[in-house]
Write a protein that holds these residues in place. Structure first.
Motif, PDB file in Angstrom:
ATOM      1  N   LEU A   1       0.865  -1.176   0.000  1.00 38.76           N
ATOM      2  CA  LEU A   1       0.000   0.000   0.000  1.00 38.76           C
ATOM      3  C   LEU A   1       0.903   1.228   0.000  1.00 38.76           C
ATOM      4  CD1 LEU A   1      -2.333  -1.372   2.759  1.00 38.76           C
ATOM      5  CD2 LEU A   1      -3.074  -0.928   0.433  1.00 38.76           C
ATOM      6  N   VAL A   2       0.648   2.172  -0.907  1.00 38.22           N
ATOM      7  CA  VAL A   2       1.572   3.293  -1.107  1.00 38.22           C
ATOM      8  C   VAL A   2       0.845   4.634  -1.121  1.00 38.22           C
ATOM      9  CG1 VAL A   2       3.411   4.243  -2.550  1.00 38.22           C
ATOM     10  CG2 VAL A   2       2.932   1.788  -2.622  1.00 38.22           C
ATOM     11  N   SER A   3       1.404   5.586  -0.392  1.00 41.77           N
ATOM     12  CA  SER A   3       1.063   6.994  -0.549  1.00 41.77           C
ATOM     13  C   SER A   3       2.388   7.713  -0.769  1.00 41.77           C
ATOM     14  CB  SER A   3       0.350   7.542   0.689  1.00 41.77           C
ATOM     15  OG  SER A   3      -0.167   8.835   0.452  1.00 41.77           O
ATOM     16  N   VAL A   4       2.578   8.263  -1.959  1.00 42.37           N
ATOM     17  CA  VAL A   4       3.905   8.752  -2.339  1.00 42.37           C
ATOM     18  C   VAL A   4       4.273  10.035  -1.596  1.00 42.37           C
ATOM     19  CG1 VAL A   4       3.859   7.695  -4.626  1.00 42.37           C
ATOM     20  CG2 VAL A   4       2.986  10.015  -4.332  1.00 42.37           C
ATOM     21  N   SER A   5       5.559  10.266  -1.452  1.00 41.91           N
ATOM     22  CA  SER A   5       6.047  11.484  -0.797  1.00 41.91           C
ATOM     23  C   SER A   5       5.797  12.688  -1.712  1.00 41.91           C
ATOM     24  CB  SER A   5       7.541  11.374  -0.490  1.00 41.91           C
ATOM     25  OG  SER A   5       8.324  11.776  -1.595  1.00 41.91           O
ATOM     26  N   LYS A   6       5.811  13.862  -1.118  1.00 43.23           N
ATOM     27  CA  LYS A   6       5.536  15.068  -1.905  1.00 43.23           C
ATOM     28  C   LYS A   6       6.694  15.461  -2.800  1.00 43.23           C
ATOM     29  CE  LYS A   6       6.612  18.142   2.015  1.00 43.23           C
ATOM     30  NZ  LYS A   6       6.008  19.105   2.966  1.00 43.23           N
ATOM     31  N   HIS A   7       7.842  14.782  -2.664  1.00 37.52           N
ATOM     32  CA  HIS A   7       8.995  15.091  -3.505  1.00 37.52           C
ATOM     33  C   HIS A   7       9.267  14.011  -4.548  1.00 37.52           C
ATOM     34  CE1 HIS A   7       9.868  18.522  -1.030  1.00 37.52           C
ATOM     35  NE2 HIS A   7       9.978  17.775   0.057  1.00 37.52           N
ATOM     36  N   THR A   8       8.425  13.000  -4.622  1.00 35.02           N
ATOM     37  CA  THR A   8       8.655  11.888  -5.551  1.00 35.02           C
ATOM     38  C   THR A   8       8.189  12.249  -6.956  1.00 35.02           C
ATOM     39  OG1 THR A   8       8.440  10.253  -3.794  1.00 35.02           O
ATOM     40  CG2 THR A   8       8.161   9.469  -6.044  1.00 35.02           C
TER      41      THR A   8
ATOM     42  N   ARG B   1     -12.241  37.698   0.175  1.00 39.93           N
ATOM     43  CA  ARG B   1     -10.793  37.673  -0.088  1.00 39.93           C
ATOM     44  C   ARG B   1     -10.214  36.489   0.686  1.00 39.93           C
ATOM     45  NH1 ARG B   1      -7.764  40.336  -3.621  1.00 39.93           N
ATOM     46  NH2 ARG B   1      -6.202  40.889  -2.042  1.00 39.93           N
ATOM     47  N   ILE B   2     -10.150  35.350   0.024  1.00 42.15           N
ATOM     48  CA  ILE B   2      -9.792  34.098   0.692  1.00 42.15           C
ATOM     49  C   ILE B   2      -8.391  33.662   0.266  1.00 42.15           C
ATOM     50  CG2 ILE B   2     -10.413  31.669   1.026  1.00 42.15           C
ATOM     51  CD1 ILE B   2     -13.331  32.515   0.289  1.00 42.15           C
ATOM     52  N   VAL B   3      -7.534  33.460   1.236  1.00 45.06           N
ATOM     53  CA  VAL B   3      -6.188  32.946   0.986  1.00 45.06           C
ATOM     54  C   VAL B   3      -6.256  31.427   0.879  1.00 45.06           C
ATOM     55  CG1 VAL B   3      -3.877  32.650   1.975  1.00 45.06           C
ATOM     56  CG2 VAL B   3      -5.066  34.838   2.218  1.00 45.06           C
ATOM     57  N   HIS B   4      -5.504  30.877  -0.069  1.00 43.74           N
ATOM     58  CA  HIS B   4      -5.356  29.418  -0.114  1.00 43.74           C
ATOM     59  C   HIS B   4      -3.907  29.054   0.150  1.00 43.74           C
ATOM     60  CE1 HIS B   4      -5.577  25.263  -0.997  1.00 43.74           C
ATOM     61  NE2 HIS B   4      -5.049  25.319  -2.203  1.00 43.74           N
ATOM     62  N   PHE B   5      -3.677  28.354   1.269  1.00 43.71           N
ATOM     63  CA  PHE B   5      -2.367  27.786   1.539  1.00 43.71           C
ATOM     64  C   PHE B   5      -2.352  26.406   0.897  1.00 43.71           C
ATOM     65  CE2 PHE B   5      -2.331  30.693   5.386  1.00 43.71           C
ATOM     66  CZ  PHE B   5      -1.497  31.612   4.776  1.00 43.71           C
ATOM     67  N   ALA B   6      -1.640  26.306  -0.215  1.00 48.01           N
ATOM     68  CA  ALA B   6      -1.717  25.139  -1.084  1.00 48.01           C
ATOM     69  C   ALA B   6      -0.644  24.110  -0.761  1.00 48.01           C
ATOM     70  CB  ALA B   6      -1.590  25.574  -2.546  1.00 48.01           C
ATOM     71  N   GLY B   7      -0.925  22.875  -1.158  1.00 44.69           N
ATOM     72  CA  GLY B   7       0.062  21.812  -1.072  1.00 44.69           C
ATOM     73  C   GLY B   7       0.958  21.838  -2.293  1.00 44.69           C
ATOM     74  N   PRO B   8       1.993  20.993  -2.318  1.00 40.89           N
ATOM     75  CA  PRO B   8       2.906  20.945  -3.469  1.00 40.89           C
ATOM     76  C   PRO B   8       2.147  20.660  -4.757  1.00 40.89           C
ATOM     77  CG  PRO B   8       3.780  19.667  -1.643  1.00 40.89           C
ATOM     78  CD  PRO B   8       2.381  20.032  -1.267  1.00 40.89           C
TER      79      PRO B   8
END
Length: 339
Positions: A124-131, A184-191
């Motif tokens: 079972l895999v959830s990949v890293s954000k740098h892969t 005026r909504i800020v979005h702090f986004a993921g990679p």
């Protein structure tokens, strides 16, 4: 008796019978007398005999072990996924080897090699954000080890997968902020390398556009941790950027934003409303409590494991790959509305 792990031969020697008789007695074979079975099992228990898992896996061509590659165990969502995985696996008689990539590509590659060497039946895999290079995952498949992706998937790599509709969940979270009067909504986004990062941003943009609100690129900031959110909020406030809402890609980011907003003298949700994502254990104890998207991590873990075990145990595993999309719920609390 010699020190170390007890073997079938040791038990046979103690009872003055053959190793094959001991083996059959342990398996409750009908040809072995009840008296012999009782003597063998009593001595095996006394000596703390354990079957040789490696030998059994070679004989049965199955180790009854599955591997899990997880980005970070400290996140409540991923720890919930692990709970679901373990419950299903152990009920089915499978052991679980958990490997943490710690959001590093190199660690993820090493994890895959370790699981391959451990002769796991599936991963079972959830990949890293740098892969970005997925050869290590292709290598598992090339060795006939089935994969199931959960949460973070790899577009283009054929495998079963379990996800939520990140775009729709983010759309609903942002629409909730708009419905409370935020413009005026800020979005702090993921990679943005990760599909879930892109989809959560796309859901945010869709909600703004549908409501006829401006999509201001300066309010979309890649920040997916407590510290990054804290620094980003300070920069926005120092630059006199006006915003009245925050939608964060995860709860820790949202909490970092909340604490900094409050330290700078702004009231939540009076002046700035905040919504997170994952509905972790901290969301119910912040002040005010945090509105968040519940990803149902435990359910994701159970479903992913059931899919993997089906692929492992099926006599014909050559059936089409499946994508399961789970529901996500917006849990409204005090960070976005007065309760």
């Amino acid at each position: 008796m010699k020190s170390g792990l007890v073997t079938i031969k040791d038990i046979a020697r103690e009872l003055n019978i053959s190793a094959s008789t001991v083996s059959r007695a342990l398996k409750n074979h009908p040809d072995i007398s009840e008296e012999t079975k009782r003597a063998v099992n009593e001595l095996a228990q006394k000596l703390n005999y354990q079957p040789n898992a490696v030998a059994l896996s070679l004989k049965q061509r199955r180790s009854h072990t599955i591997g899990v590659i997880i980005p970070e165990i400290v996140h409540y969502f991923f720890s919930s996924v692990i709970s679901g995985i373990e419950d299903v696996a152990y009920d089915a008689g499978f052991n679980v080897i958990i490997c943490q990539s710690n959001e590093r590509y190199e660690r993820e590659v090493a994890n895959a090699r370790t699981l391959l060497a451990s002769r796991v039946d599936g991963v079972l895999v959830s990949v890293s954000k740098h892969t970005e290079d997925f050869q290590h995952l292709h290598n598992l498949q090339d060795n006939n080890i089935p994969l199931v992706f959960y949460d973070r998937i790899v577009p283009g790599l054929e495998a079963d997968q379990v996800i939520i509709d990140d775009l729709d969940a983010s759309y609903r979270a942002t629409r909730h902020l708009i419905e409370t009067g935020r413009k005026r909504i800020v979005h702090f986004a993921g990679p943005q390398k990760l599909l879930i990062g892109r989809q959560r941003k796309d859901g945010y943009v869709k909600a703004l556009e549908e409501a006829g609100l401006e999509v201001d690129p300066s309010l979309i900031i890649e920040a997916d941790s407590f510290e990054k959110a804290r620094l980003a909020v300070m920069r926005l406030l120092n630059e006199k950027k006006k915003f009245d809402g925050v939608f964060a890609t995860n709860d820790l980011t949202a909490i970092g934003a909340m604490q900094t907003i409050q330290k700078r003298g702004f009231k939540i949700p009076d002046e700035i409303a905040v919504v997170g994502f994952s509905d972790g254990r901290f969301s119910g104890i912040t002040d005010p409590t945090l509105t968040s998207v519940d990803q149902h991590g435990y359910e994701m873990g159970t479903v992913a494991t059931e899919m993997l075990l089906r692929r492992i145990t099926s006599e014909n595993s050559d059936y089409p790959y499946e994508t399961r999309v789970l529901n996500a719920d917006l849990i409204v609390r005090g960070s976005s509305v007065f309760l």
